[in-house]
Design an enzyme around this catalytic site. Structure first.
Site, PDB file in Angstrom:
ATOM      1  N   CYS A 188     112.947  89.565  99.702  1.00  0.00           N
ATOM      2  CA  CYS A 188     112.786  90.997  99.449  1.00  0.00           C
ATOM      3  C   CYS A 188     112.557  91.273  97.960  1.00  0.00           C
ATOM      4  CB  CYS A 188     113.977  91.776 100.008  1.00  0.00           C
ATOM      5  SG  CYS A 188     113.701  93.554 100.082  1.00  0.00           S
TER       6      CYS A 188
ATOM      7  N   HIS B  28     115.162  89.575 105.143  1.00  0.00           N
ATOM      8  CA  HIS B  28     116.429  88.991 104.680  1.00  0.00           C
ATOM      9  C   HIS B  28     117.009  87.966 105.653  1.00  0.00           C
ATOM     10  CE1 HIS B  28     117.018  91.893 101.379  1.00  0.00           C
ATOM     11  NE2 HIS B  28     116.443  92.764 102.189  1.00  0.00           N
TER      12      HIS B  28
ATOM     13  N   GLU C 126     119.213  85.949 105.033  1.00  0.00           N
ATOM     14  CA  GLU C 126     120.653  85.814 104.739  1.00  0.00           C
ATOM     15  C   GLU C 126     121.485  86.801 105.542  1.00  0.00           C
ATOM     16  OE1 GLU C 126     118.484  87.342 102.895  1.00  0.00           O
ATOM     17  OE2 GLU C 126     119.360  88.967 101.709  1.00  0.00           O
TER      18      GLU C 126
END
Lengths: 290, 189
Positions: free
Chosen positions: B79, B168, B170
């Site tokens: 991002c 994302h 994560e």
């Protein structure tokens, strides 16, 4: 709606380690963005001036908020009065990135908060302790901040609120699962949310510090006490050199454990906002919306 | 193997938690002295790219990190991290590292109401993709490989040792992209 809530909590995660600054004009918003703010809070008057002016304080003019949205590329937040769900609807209609249901404005409802679960845009709410934080989360808040005492430049209340929350979280972790029912009753919060705190050792959402932050040292103090980021309201644009102070606070939040760097950052910053002590103020905002 | 995670602002803890889950050593990078330790890869997390860029300059991290990237250090940007790597940013005459030959559009899906989650193919494999006030790549250079397209927008790219996603990983339970990044590190020339 559950997926939306998840995305809203995640936007708060992206703001972590950052500084959210109060701005009243597009020019101030640009200064804040250039100084490294991770978001701005658009409002007509900063808390110190709200305090000085007295009277009823309401949501800002949507045209003014829009002009700030157009001026910067970082997220823009705005405040609605506690319980004023129509102000919240208006802020959602102009596609605000985050609504702060804030005790800084005059409460519109002295019993109920906004049912934030009915909204697509995210909400941040103030809290003085774990009970307030979990009640706001139960209502749909996807981010929490300490209330502190806005517009005073006095950090004592924010410290008190952060310490209390931390100590209550540690207590919730230490008690047994069967004791959690009674603890939830005492705190007046849903059992499920308290259970999450018990299991994870933290609030279920991101937790920032707010209310009274005026110096890089104040910001680093809150970070060392466990805040995940910092709101600075009156502290920046009520000071002698807003550009320098804003950027010093941003760096202090990133390197909050580096005393040498913070010593440098704190040097020659010009005048800090004058500030008012706790016992000198007439309006206690932290008691609004509990 | 040790991975450095840029920790000046944003969701760096989420990456660190993922790396720990994958038994990988990691190092938070907040200031210049953190660069004295050896790292095999670098992660640039999500957050606000303008705030991160400002801090990179002030903390004197931008130039040394840029040199490490151009010297071939494997880097993975998510991002805001993708924006930091991009050579060009739409409607802006600035860039940060500028090492990845793409043009990114910031906040390309609009404000927070435009944020979404989807499942789409990354390098042929279906994975979960959370987009939060996300960018996408408007243009990619000749040496850049398109690894993921969502609704005709390029959302993941690779150029040699540089990997970037507009979304994302994560924030999901999937670790495929991390393994893909580890593979870049393992095969580094």
């Amino acid at each position: 709606m559950e997926e939306r809530y998840q995305l809203n909590k995640e936007l708060a995660q992206m703001l972590k380690g950052g500084v959210i600054m109060d701005v009243t004009t597009p020019e101030q918003a640009v200064i804040a963005e250039k100084a490294g703010a991770c978001a701005v809070m658009a409002l007509e008057r900063i808390p110190a001036d709200i305090r000085a002016a007295g009277g009823v304080s309401r949501m800002s003019d949507p045209a003014m908020i829009r002009s700030i949205q157009e001026a910067v590329s970082i997220p823009v937040m705005a405040k609605c009065r506690i319980g004023h769900f129509v102000e919240a609807q208006i802020l959602e209609a102009i596609e605000i990135d985050y609504i702060d249901e804030s005790e800084v404005l005059s409460p519109a409802d002295d019993i109920y908060h906004v049912d934030k679960s009915k909204f697509k845009v995210p909400f941040v709410c103030g809290a003085r302790d774990l009970g307030e934080a979990l009640r706001r989360i139960a209502e749909g808040a996807s981010m929490i901040r300490t209330k502190g005492e806005p517009g005073t430049g006095d950090i004592v209340q924010a410290v008190r609120h952060m310490r209390k929350m931390n100590s209550q979280i540690r207590h919730a972790m230490s008690i047994t699962e069967d004791e959690l029912y009674e603890e939830a009753k005492q705190l007046e919060v849903p059992y499920e949310l308290l259970k999450q705190v018990h299991d994870t050792g933290r609030l279920p959402v991101v937790n920032f510090a707010a209310g009274g932050v005026a110096t890089p040292a104040d910001a680093a103090l809150m970070m060392q006490l466990g805040a995940e980021g910092v709101f600075v309201g009156s502290g920046i644009f009520k000071s002698g050199d807003p550009v320098k102070r804003a950027s010093a606070i941003v760096q202090a939040v990133t390197n909050f454990n580096d005393a040498k760097l913070i010593a440098e950052l704190s040097s020659g910053l010009g005048e800090a906002m004058v500030g008012i002590n706790e016992n000198e103020i007439k309006i206690i905002m932290e008691e609004r919306g509990i | 193997m040790r991975i450095g995670v840029l920790a000046v602002q944003g969701a760096f803890v989420e990456h660190i938690n993922k790396l720990r889950q994958l038994d990988t050593d990691c190092l938070e990078i907040r200031k210049r002295s953190d660069l004295s330790k050896n790292i095999n890869g670098l992660i640039l997390p999500g957050g606000e790219s303008t705030a991160m860029r400002k801090l990179l300059v002030e903390l004197e991290l931008l130039e040394p990190l840029k040199k490490m990237i151009t010297d071939g250090l494997p880097v993975f940007g998510t991002c805001a991290g993708m924006i930091l790597l991009a050579k060009e940013i739409s409607d802006s005459d600035t860039h940060c590292f500028g090492t990845l030959d793409i043009t990114v559009k910031r906040n390309a899906y609009g404000r927070q109401l435009g944020s979404f989650r989807c499942i789409d193919k990354f390098d042929g494999k279906l994975i979960e993709m959370p987009f939060i006030r996300a960018p996408y790549a408007r243009r990619i250079g000749e040496n850049v490989k398109n690894l993921a397209t969502h609704e005709d927008r390029i959302v993941a790219v690779r150029q040699d040792n540089q990997l970037a996603t507009a979304f994302h990983p994560e924030l999901t339970n999937d670790t495929y992209i991390y393994e893909y990044f580890f593979d870049i590190i393992a095969k580094k020339k």
